[in-house]
Motif scaffolding. Structure first.
Motif, mmCIF file in Angstrom:
data_model
loop_
_atom_site.group_PDB
_atom_site.id
_atom_site.type_symbol
_atom_site.label_atom_id
_atom_site.label_comp_id
_atom_site.label_asym_id
_atom_site.label_seq_id
_atom_site.Cartn_x
_atom_site.Cartn_y
_atom_site.Cartn_z
ATOM 1 N N TYR A 72 0.650 -0.764 0.014
ATOM 2 C CA TYR A 72 0.155 0.158 0.200
ATOM 3 C C TYR A 72 0.935 1.294 -0.193
ATOM 4 O O TYR A 72 1.533 1.464 0.457
ATOM 5 N N VAL A 73 0.348 2.031 -1.366
ATOM 6 C CA VAL A 73 1.165 4.017 -0.492
ATOM 7 C C VAL A 73 -0.566 4.584 -0.300
ATOM 8 O O VAL A 73 -1.119 4.384 -0.594
ATOM 9 N N LEU A 74 -0.047 5.652 0.906
ATOM 10 C CA LEU A 74 -0.699 6.517 1.359
ATOM 11 C C LEU A 74 -0.558 7.986 1.207
ATOM 12 O O LEU A 74 0.711 7.838 1.547
ATOM 13 N N VAL A 75 -1.272 8.755 1.000
ATOM 14 C CA VAL A 75 -1.346 10.356 1.387
ATOM 15 C C VAL A 75 -2.162 10.485 1.941
ATOM 16 O O VAL A 75 -3.663 10.035 1.722
ATOM 17 N N PHE A 76 -2.272 11.094 3.278
ATOM 18 C CA PHE A 76 -3.334 11.781 4.159
ATOM 19 C C PHE A 76 -3.313 12.622 5.012
ATOM 20 O O PHE A 76 -2.486 13.574 5.254
ATOM 21 N N ASN A 77 -4.589 13.079 4.989
ATOM 22 C CA ASN A 77 -5.055 14.865 5.448
ATOM 23 C C ASN A 77 -6.065 14.405 6.571
ATOM 24 O O ASN A 77 -6.811 13.803 6.345
ATOM 25 N N GLY A 78 -5.521 15.098 7.933
ATOM 26 C CA GLY A 78 -6.294 14.980 8.742
ATOM 27 C C GLY A 78 -5.531 14.167 10.370
ATOM 28 O O GLY A 78 -4.157 14.236 10.227
ATOM 29 N N GLU A 79 -6.166 13.840 11.024
ATOM 30 C CA GLU A 79 -6.007 12.846 12.524
ATOM 31 C C GLU A 79 -6.132 12.339 12.916
ATOM 32 O O GLU A 79 -7.926 11.974 12.591
ATOM 33 N N ILE A 80 -5.330 10.898 13.695
ATOM 34 C CA ILE A 80 -6.839 9.562 14.295
ATOM 35 C C ILE A 80 -6.228 9.821 15.113
ATOM 36 O O ILE A 80 -5.148 9.313 15.637
ATOM 37 N N TYR A 81 -7.290 10.385 15.545
ATOM 38 C CA TYR A 81 -6.872 11.126 17.705
ATOM 39 C C TYR A 81 -7.008 9.653 18.849
ATOM 40 O O TYR A 81 -6.470 9.732 19.119
ATOM 41 N N ASN A 82 -7.100 8.184 17.862
ATOM 42 C CA ASN A 82 -7.302 7.737 19.028
ATOM 43 C C ASN A 82 -5.768 6.168 18.013
ATOM 44 O O ASN A 82 -6.125 5.393 18.424
ATOM 45 N N PHE A 130 -10.291 12.670 8.456
ATOM 46 C CA PHE A 130 -9.255 13.087 8.042
ATOM 47 C C PHE A 130 -10.119 12.066 5.986
ATOM 48 O O PHE A 130 -11.248 12.538 6.007
ATOM 49 N N ALA A 131 -8.989 12.736 4.963
ATOM 50 C CA ALA A 131 -9.353 12.307 3.907
ATOM 51 C C ALA A 131 -7.908 12.031 3.253
ATOM 52 O O ALA A 131 -7.039 12.332 3.588
ATOM 53 N N PHE A 132 -7.587 10.861 2.440
ATOM 54 C CA PHE A 132 -7.008 10.058 2.349
ATOM 55 C C PHE A 132 -7.070 9.636 1.108
ATOM 56 O O PHE A 132 -8.101 8.760 0.872
ATOM 57 N N ALA A 133 -6.115 9.158 0.407
ATOM 58 C CA ALA A 133 -6.219 8.346 -0.918
ATOM 59 C C ALA A 133 -5.080 7.387 -0.987
ATOM 60 O O ALA A 133 -4.149 7.238 -0.636
ATOM 61 N N LEU A 134 -4.918 5.657 -1.224
ATOM 62 C CA LEU A 134 -4.642 4.095 -0.631
ATOM 63 C C LEU A 134 -4.426 4.167 -2.306
ATOM 64 O O LEU A 134 -5.528 3.454 -2.858
ATOM 65 N N TRP A 135 -3.588 3.530 -2.325
ATOM 66 C CA TRP A 135 -3.305 2.907 -3.769
ATOM 67 C C TRP A 135 -2.420 1.308 -2.965
ATOM 68 O O TRP A 135 -1.872 1.449 -2.316
#
Length: 654
Positions: free
Chosen positions: A74-84, A144-149
């Motif tokens: 997997y390749v990931l670009v991620f915007n946001g926060e996973i608080y837990n 969050f908003a993310f894209a995963l390949w």
């Protein structure tokens, strides 16, 4: 908080060198992520990812993106926060054999001998490898908003958080499938010249902003809150095999059993949920503060922040020269009571003039809520000292803080609405309403006629959800300004909520799925990210939202007071006399400014020959402008929507 971009391409379909296109797209979002940037391209697979990073958790290079999973799948670009994410790390470690990659945590930041760093992005990737995308997201508390390949299945997956705090646009252009956090990234693509979506434009004038799934451009869409998009690449396809599904919706909460405890039990449970949400959202490796208006929502969040923090909380507010718009002194009194380190500033017409030229670029598509001006100023003030700011947004939607919600509920109890609507229909004519306002009678009489017209339109509809939207936004005005080719019918709207317990629950749900993500969250995200400020909203922790919608409306409005549970929590920290006052909102004296310091700027935009087009009826616009300037009627809201469309046209639309 970051900015993400990417695209799928074929050798024949790409309008330029992929690496150069990616660089330009990524650079367009530098304000969302000034601390770091990265690119990843697999030319053989025809996929490109770009990322701009605002470092908030784990400031080290270990948080660099795009990020590749340990297995390389997997390749990931991620915007946001996973608080837990620390809790998720612990679960991952406990489910992995001791001799494998993930081991017991070595410190409070969640790092272990097997983790490369302490970022939530790395945690999310590991969770996806362990449980799949749905299994990972179901465990996540955050925005969050993310894209995963997926390199094995040649599949692109886009995801957006449950309530819509983070934006994500996608679509097709020049033979590519593209996505980005903001529309301005698409403007850098060679030969990007889409047409204006007339349906989206109607929505804009109707709601002051463009709701998902629409964007101002034909062929470009917003991913909806709580939605996953999957695109599997099969050979040199046109990237049209798109599938979307909801992994969460507000209907989940509406379908749950009603809360069975007492109102005091409800207050205790809400307090527990909010304390946990606030505690998690205060975790950061950078300075954290809060917006404080002095109202119920923001005061509750700040009170809980101060109660769980071992440091003095930094709070920020802005005021206005006109008393009718100024809440700064209320915020200062609350700050003194709570003992925060408080800063405020007064927004003048000069401050407005400084912001106005940049509005089109900040919001990227037409956005007509004039409170964007003070929001932008507040974000700039706050960013001087902190990188993260908590906010009280969401309280009005969840706990019935808007007067229109209670008015709509009262109207729903009136029998014979269709007949009354027919009798009052004459008042629903835009031209008739404008003539009524021009009569030499008092403003109260004109306002009464205005309300009567709103009620008439509401009665003419047979769906409670449509009636509420009509009452809230008055689409007749905007339809009259738009030429026939752009007309749209309110009854064509479909809302993903049903089975509400009562009319107040219904309108609360309506605001949560429409006004909140379309207007409030868009306003805050763009204003804050323009100055590289991350905003966090504890009231929109999805567990708080789900709980709120299990509560009877009688628990939210009691003894004539709205937001009853929040008031009870706040009363433990602040005397009710400091916050028990009529709701003021976060408005600005835009009507006066359009007759004064903004008049010349507005007139140039409204009547510029270069911006006349097939969408607006210039005669209606001119009459509104004249009536506003003469004081016949306050058309500030109407004119501001036109002005923001014109400003966008001048910057992007020609």
């Amino acid at each position: 908080m970051c900015g993400i971009v990417g695209f799928l391409f074929t050798p024949r379909g790409c309008p330029g060198e992929p690496s150069r296109i990616l660089e330009r797209m990524t650079a367009a979002l530098v304000a969302r992520g000034p601390d770091d940037g990265g690119h990843w391209i697999d030319t053989s697979a025809g996929i490109a990812f770009g990322h701009r990073r605002l470092s908030v958790v784990d400031l080290s290079p270990a948080g660099h993106q795009p990020m590749i999973s340990d297995s390389g799948r997997y390749v990931l670009v991620f915007n946001g926060e996973i608080y837990n994410h620390i809790v998720i790390r612990k679960e991952l470690e406990e489910t992995c054999p001791a001799d494998q990659t993930l081991r017991r945590r070595d410190d409070s930041l969640g790092r272990s001998r097997g983790w490369k760093g302490g970022s939530d992005t790395e945690t999310l990737l590991a969770a996806i490898e362990k449980w799949g995308v749905r299994g990972a997201i179901d465990r996540c508390v955050g925005m969050f908003a993310f894209a995963l390949w997926d390199t094995r299945d040649r599949t692109l997956i886009l995801a957006r958080d449950r309530l819509g705090e983070k934006p994500l646009y996608y679509g097709h252009t020049n033979g590519m499938f593209v996505f980005a956090s903001e529309l301005k990234a698409f403007q850098t693509i060679p030969n990007f010249s889409p047409s204006i979506n007339s349906t989206a434009l109607w929505h804009y004038f109707y709601q002051r902003a463009i709701p998902a799934p629409y964007s101002i451009y034909d062929g470009i869409f917003k991913l909806e809150p709580g939605q996953l998009l999957t695109l599997q690449v099969r050979g040199e396809s046109a990237f049209s095999d798109i599938k979307t599904e909801y992994y969460w919706s507000l209907q989940t909460a509406l379908d749950r059993d009603s809360f069975r405890g007492t109102v005091d039990d409800a207050v205790d449970e809400l307090r527990h949920l909010l304390v946990e949400a606030v505690r998690m959202q205060m975790i950061a490796d950078v300075p954290v503060g809060a917006f404080l208006s002095g109202g119920i929502d923001s005061s509750t969040i700040v009170a809980l922040m101060q109660s769980v923090s071992n440091r003095t909380v930094q709070t920020y507010t802005i005021g206005f020269e006109q008393d009718s718009f100024n809440e700064a002194h209320h915020a200062k009194a609350v700050a003194q009571c709570l003992g925060t380190n408080h800063q405020d500033m007064t927004v003048t017409s000069s401050d407005a003039l400084a912001v106005v030229p940049h509005i089109a670029e900040i919001w990227d598509e037409p956005f007509g809520d004039s409170s964007q001006i003070p929001t932008a100023v507040l974000a700039r003030l706050t960013r001087q000292n902190v990188t993260v700011a908590l906010s009280g947004d969401g309280g009005d939607e969840l706990f019935l803080g808007y007067k229109r919600q209670r008015t709509a509920a009262a109207i729903e109890r009136i029998p014979g609405k269709p007949l009354l609507g027919a009798l009052l229909f004459a008042f629903n004519s835009p031209s008739a309403m404008m003539r009524l306002r021009a009569l030499p009678v008092g403003r109260s009489s004109k306002a009464a006629a205005n309300r009567l017209g709103a009620i008439a339109e509401m009665f003419a509809l047979d769906n409670p959800a449509h009636r509420y939207m009509a009452f809230s936004f008055r689409p007749d005005y905007w339809s009259s300004m738009l030429k026939e080719s752009s007309a749209y019918n309110i009854e064509a709207l479909d809302f993903p909520v049903s089975g509400a317990r009562d009319i107040l629950s219904l309108v609360s749900a309506m605001d949560t799925v429409t006004y909140l993500p379309t207007d409030i969250l868009t306003k805050v995200d763009r204003a804050a990210m323009a100055v590289s400020l991350e905003t966090r909203l504890p009231l929109l922790d999805h567990r708080v939202v789900e709980f709120a919608f299990t509560l009877p409306s009688s628990y939210k409005v009691r003894h004539g007071l709205t937001k009853w549970p929040l008031r009870q929590i706040l009363n433990a920290y602040v005397p009710h006399s400091l916050v028990d006052r009529p709701k003021m909102g976060f408005g600005v004296p835009i009507g006066d400014w359009l007759r004064g310091p903004l008049k010349a700027w507005a007139a140039d935009l409204l009547f510029s020959k270069d911006l006349q087009d097939e969408f607006l009826d210039e005669k209606i616009v001119e009459r509104m402008w004249q009536d506003h300037q003469s004081g016949t009627w306050n058309y500030a809201d109407h004119l501001w929507r036109v002005l923001m469309f014109r400003a966008w046209q001048a910057r992007y639309g020609r």
